[in-house]
Design a protein around this motif. Structure first.
Motif, mmCIF file in Angstrom:
data_model
loop_
_atom_site.group_PDB
_atom_site.id
_atom_site.type_symbol
_atom_site.label_atom_id
_atom_site.label_comp_id
_atom_site.label_asym_id
_atom_site.label_seq_id
_atom_site.Cartn_x
_atom_site.Cartn_y
_atom_site.Cartn_z
ATOM 1 N N LYS A 20 0.860 -1.185 0.000
ATOM 2 C CA LYS A 20 0.000 0.000 0.000
ATOM 3 C C LYS A 20 0.895 1.232 0.000
ATOM 4 O O LYS A 20 1.696 1.415 0.917
ATOM 5 C CB LYS A 20 -0.909 0.003 1.231
ATOM 6 N N SER A 22 1.225 5.628 -1.595
ATOM 7 C CA SER A 22 0.541 6.796 -2.150
ATOM 8 C C SER A 22 0.928 6.962 -3.610
ATOM 9 O O SER A 22 2.045 6.632 -4.013
ATOM 10 C CB SER A 22 0.931 8.058 -1.381
ATOM 11 N N ALA A 66 -3.705 5.708 -9.093
ATOM 12 C CA ALA A 66 -4.418 5.254 -7.901
ATOM 13 C C ALA A 66 -5.372 4.117 -8.257
ATOM 14 O O ALA A 66 -5.900 4.054 -9.365
ATOM 15 C CB ALA A 66 -5.191 6.413 -7.268
ATOM 16 N N GLU A 88 -2.485 -1.700 -3.335
ATOM 17 C CA GLU A 88 -3.347 -0.525 -3.254
ATOM 18 C C GLU A 88 -2.483 0.722 -3.394
ATOM 19 O O GLU A 88 -1.508 0.902 -2.667
ATOM 20 C CB GLU A 88 -4.102 -0.494 -1.932
ATOM 21 N N ILE A 90 -3.009 4.665 -3.191
ATOM 22 C CA ILE A 90 -4.018 5.635 -2.758
ATOM 23 C C ILE A 90 -3.621 7.047 -3.175
ATOM 24 O O ILE A 90 -2.444 7.358 -3.323
ATOM 25 C CB ILE A 90 -4.249 5.570 -1.235
ATOM 26 N N ASP A 91 -4.629 7.876 -3.375
ATOM 27 C CA ASP A 91 -4.412 9.269 -3.732
ATOM 28 C C ASP A 91 -4.808 10.124 -2.536
ATOM 29 O O ASP A 91 -5.992 10.311 -2.264
ATOM 30 C CB ASP A 91 -5.253 9.633 -4.951
#
Length: 107
Positions: A20, A22, A66, A88, A90-91
């Protein structure tokens, strides 16, 4: 002879099981590690290569878009056994979903 050989145990796994990060303007890479029984020629596949893809050395490339996807790691071209890696990206710029609070906790 090892007891695992006598019992015909063929345990193996892949790590990390979950990645995970960003979203970023630069691609990032995370190497996968196969542990346990010797897997000579693993095969790698991504459910969505626009979010993450895996090269033949087992390095996951991700971070530009994302979303979420699953990486499948097979024990061979015959694909008799599979392990999964959740991915994953993520934004943080996207607003998080509102957090529900119980009525008593409302400000």
């Amino acid at each position: 002879m090892a007891i695992s050989d006598m019992l015909n145990i063929h345990y193996w796994d892949v790590f990390p099981r979950k990645i995970k990060i960003s979203v970023s303007a630069w691609e990032r890479s995370v190497p996968l590690s196969i542990r346990g029984a010797s897997i000579e020629y693993p095969e790698f596949e991504s459910a969505d290569s626009t979010i993450a893809w895996v090269d033949s050395d087992g390095v996951v490339h991700l971070g530009l878009q994302a979303g979420a996807t699953m990486i499948m790691v097979y024990d061979s071209w015959e694909r008799t056994s599979v392990r999964y890696v959740e991915v994953e990206v993520i934004d943080p710029a996207v607003a998080a979903a509102p957090v529900w609070m119980a009525w008593e906790e409302q400000p």
